[in-house]
Design a protein around this motif. Structure first.
Motif, PDB file in Angstrom:
ATOM      1  N   LEU A   1       0.823  -1.197   0.000  1.00  0.00           N
ATOM      2  CA  LEU A   1       0.000   0.000   0.000  1.00  0.00           C
ATOM      3  C   LEU A   1       0.869   1.264   0.000  1.00  0.00           C
ATOM      4  O   LEU A   1       0.580   2.244  -0.688  1.00  0.00           O
ATOM      5  CB  LEU A   1      -0.924  -0.018   1.225  1.00  0.00           C
TER       6      LEU A   1
ATOM      7  N   LEU B   1       2.154   1.844  -3.340  1.00  0.00           N
ATOM      8  CA  LEU B   1       1.185   2.558  -4.172  1.00  0.00           C
ATOM      9  C   LEU B   1       1.275   4.059  -3.951  1.00  0.00           C
ATOM     10  O   LEU B   1       1.291   4.847  -4.890  1.00  0.00           O
ATOM     11  CB  LEU B   1      -0.240   2.100  -3.851  1.00  0.00           C
TER      12      LEU B   1
ATOM     13  N   GLY C   1      -6.264   0.379 -13.237  1.00  0.00           N
ATOM     14  CA  GLY C   1      -6.795  -0.974 -13.068  1.00  0.00           C
ATOM     15  C   GLY C   1      -6.250  -1.655 -11.811  1.00  0.00           C
ATOM     16  O   GLY C   1      -5.860  -2.819 -11.852  1.00  0.00           O
ATOM     17  N   VAL C   2      -6.250  -0.904 -10.705  1.00  0.00           N
ATOM     18  CA  VAL C   2      -5.667  -1.447  -9.459  1.00  0.00           C
ATOM     19  C   VAL C   2      -6.710  -2.338  -8.777  1.00  0.00           C
ATOM     20  O   VAL C   2      -7.798  -1.885  -8.450  1.00  0.00           O
ATOM     21  CB  VAL C   2      -5.233  -0.299  -8.518  1.00  0.00           C
ATOM     22  N   LYS C   3      -6.344  -3.625  -8.571  1.00  0.00           N
ATOM     23  CA  LYS C   3      -7.244  -4.580  -7.909  1.00  0.00           C
ATOM     24  C   LYS C   3      -6.483  -5.218  -6.759  1.00  0.00           C
ATOM     25  O   LYS C   3      -5.265  -5.419  -6.840  1.00  0.00           O
ATOM     26  CB  LYS C   3      -7.702  -5.683  -8.868  1.00  0.00           C
ATOM     27  N   VAL C   4      -7.231  -5.541  -5.747  1.00  0.00           N
ATOM     28  CA  VAL C   4      -6.596  -6.132  -4.563  1.00  0.00           C
ATOM     29  C   VAL C   4      -7.088  -7.560  -4.421  1.00  0.00           C
ATOM     30  O   VAL C   4      -8.284  -7.829  -4.510  1.00  0.00           O
ATOM     31  CB  VAL C   4      -6.966  -5.320  -3.301  1.00  0.00           C
TER      32      VAL C   4
END
Lengths: 90, 388
Positions: B23, B26, B38-41
């Protein structure tokens, strides 16, 4: 909040996000949320995003959340947004 | 161009980030202005997309936050181009194919000509070929306007020509000219159909022989087809023109005050007939009228195919003497005269004046009305010259 800023705002009718450096949120239904003027991402998973903004934090709750784009001053959140709230504090 | 298209142009890398400080990684990327989308967790990693330059810039923050950055996918033009460079033959083949398509699409493969009655396809093809338009011609070298003008000049029977190039097909649209056929007009004169006083005489062709205010009689020559110029007799022409004249018409009507009036006596006789085809069969009643003065009313009814029932009713009349008013008598006489004039005056004549005079008999029982009508009309009639 400094007194002169409040006076300037009432005198010139300036947008508050510019004068107080507040985040500006633009929401399209419950699918798309654009947050401008944020500081950093504090937490992020599929069920929620927590952002640090000027004067506190902004929590967004939802399902299948995706950060569609992360820019220097703008973040776009997509998915099913269920709610959001501000928390004042450092 | 939107962000997605731009990303595909510059190349997009699908990246997986693993590690405790992902994080913070980021946030550092955000501060360093590294573009992320397109940030996915998922449970233990973050999937995101970035540009090639962004990925190279990520190495420093990844080391700092002890994150493992791994490329899981590549998309966009730079990667496609890289793959293409490794497959030279394929790229060359594609290039040759596209070049051939371009080359062959620049030739004319088909020339369509709209049908014409006056000019044949071969004639059109011939002229078009002389000006560079034929099957197999290089498209860029064709000058449609030049071909169009050449066709119009070569074939005066064509009213319209258009040359349109549509890809490798050329369409020549032609329209035939409608030739107006002028019927031969015989030489002759214009003569007066009736007598009158000329009010207007205009000769379109030929020579006017009468002038304004000339009194003419029926059969008199008004416009001659033979023109004499300076003593020379010109070849005869078809005389044409306007010969308007003032014309008078006269009609006389008679009437009297004493007259016979027929009145019905109320006695009727009815004869019933059956007509089968063309044969009349008397069924009942008289076959002819039993009365001296009568009128007849006939009623027909079809009872079957080719069979009619005809009822003939004779209504008896009696004759009685009656006296009409002088106004009635004059009106009757006028009506008679009017009816006579209606048959004499042509429809196109313009009515100028209408007068009538009453003339009563010495005993005052009979009246005569003389009606005079004045009109202006064209009295000219074409009369062809007798043949040689």
């Amino acid at each position: 909040m400094p007194q002169w800023k409040s006076m300037l705002n009432s005198l010139l009718d300036l947008p508050q996000d510019m004068v107080y450096n507040l985040p500006r949120l633009t929401m399209v239904g419950n699918r798309h949320l654009v947050i401008e003027n944020y500081l950093r991402i504090l937490a992020f998973d599929q069920g929620g995003v927590k952002l640090i903004v000027n004067g506190g934090s902004l929590s967004i709750r939802g399902d299948n959340l995706v950060l569609q784009s992360i820019g220097r001053e703008e973040v776009v959140v997509c998915g099913y947004i269920k709610g959001m709230f501000f928390e004042e504090g450092p | 161009m939107n962000k997605r298209s731009w990303a595909l142009m510059v190349g997009e890398l699908q990246v997986q980030v693993k590690g405790e400080g992902r994080l913070e990684f980021l946030n550092t990327c955000q501060r360093s202005r590294i573009p992320l989308w397109g940030v996915k967790v998922s449970q233990d990693c973050i999937s995101l997309a970035t540009s090639i330059r962004g990925f190279l810039a990520m190495r420093k923050p990844a080391r700092r936050h002890r994150c493992l950055v791994r490329v899981v996918g590549r998309r966009g033009f730079p990667f496609f181009w890289q793959r293409l460079r490794r497959r030279t033959s394929f790229a060359l083949g594609a290039l040759i194919f596209l070049s051939m398509v371009w080359l062959f699409s620049n030739f004319v493969w088909q020339v369509d000509i709209s049908p014409s009655v006056l000019v044949s396809r071969e004639q059109i093809f011939g002229v078009a070929k002389e000006h560079g338009l034929y099957v197999g011609a290089w498209r860029e070298k064709i000058k449609p306007e030049e071909v169009r003008m050449a066709l119009l000049l070569a074939f005066p029977n064509l009213a319209f020509v258009s040359v349109d190039i549509e890809g490798s097909r050329v369409e020549i649209n032609i329209v035939d000219r409608d030739m107006v056929k002028i019927a031969p007009r015989p030489a002759g004169d214009i003569r007066a159909r009736k007598g009158g006083l000329i009010t207007r005489i205009i000769a379109f062709s030929g020579q006017a022989l009468v002038s304004h205010n000339t009194t003419v009689v029926a059969g008199q020559m008004l416009i001659a087809g033979e023109v004499v110029v300076n003593g020379y007799r010109m070849p005869p022409v078809h005389a044409a023109g306007i010969a308007e004249a003032r014309v008078w018409y006269e009609a006389i009507g008679h009437s009297s005050l004493n007259r016979e009036v027929r009145v019905y006596t109320g006695v009727v006789a009815t004869g019933n007939w059956i007509r089968v085809g063309g044969v009349m069969i008397l069924q009942s009643g008289p076959g002819a009228s039993p009365f001296t003065y009568y009128d007849v009313v006939t009623h027909k009814r079809i009872v079957a195919p080719f069979v009619e029932h005809i009822t003939v009713t004779y209504r008896e009349q009696d004759i009685e003497a009656a006296v009409a008013s002088p106004q009635q008598a004059v009106a009757e006489a006028k009506s008679q005269a009017d009816t006579q004039l209606r048959g004499l005056v042509p429809e196109e004549a313009t009515l100028v004046e209408k007068n009538y005079h009453e003339l009563w008999s010495a005993d005052g029982q009979r009246v005569m009305v003389r009606m005079i009508l004045e009109t202006i009309e064209d009295i000219g009639d074409f009369v062809a010259h007798a043949g040689p």
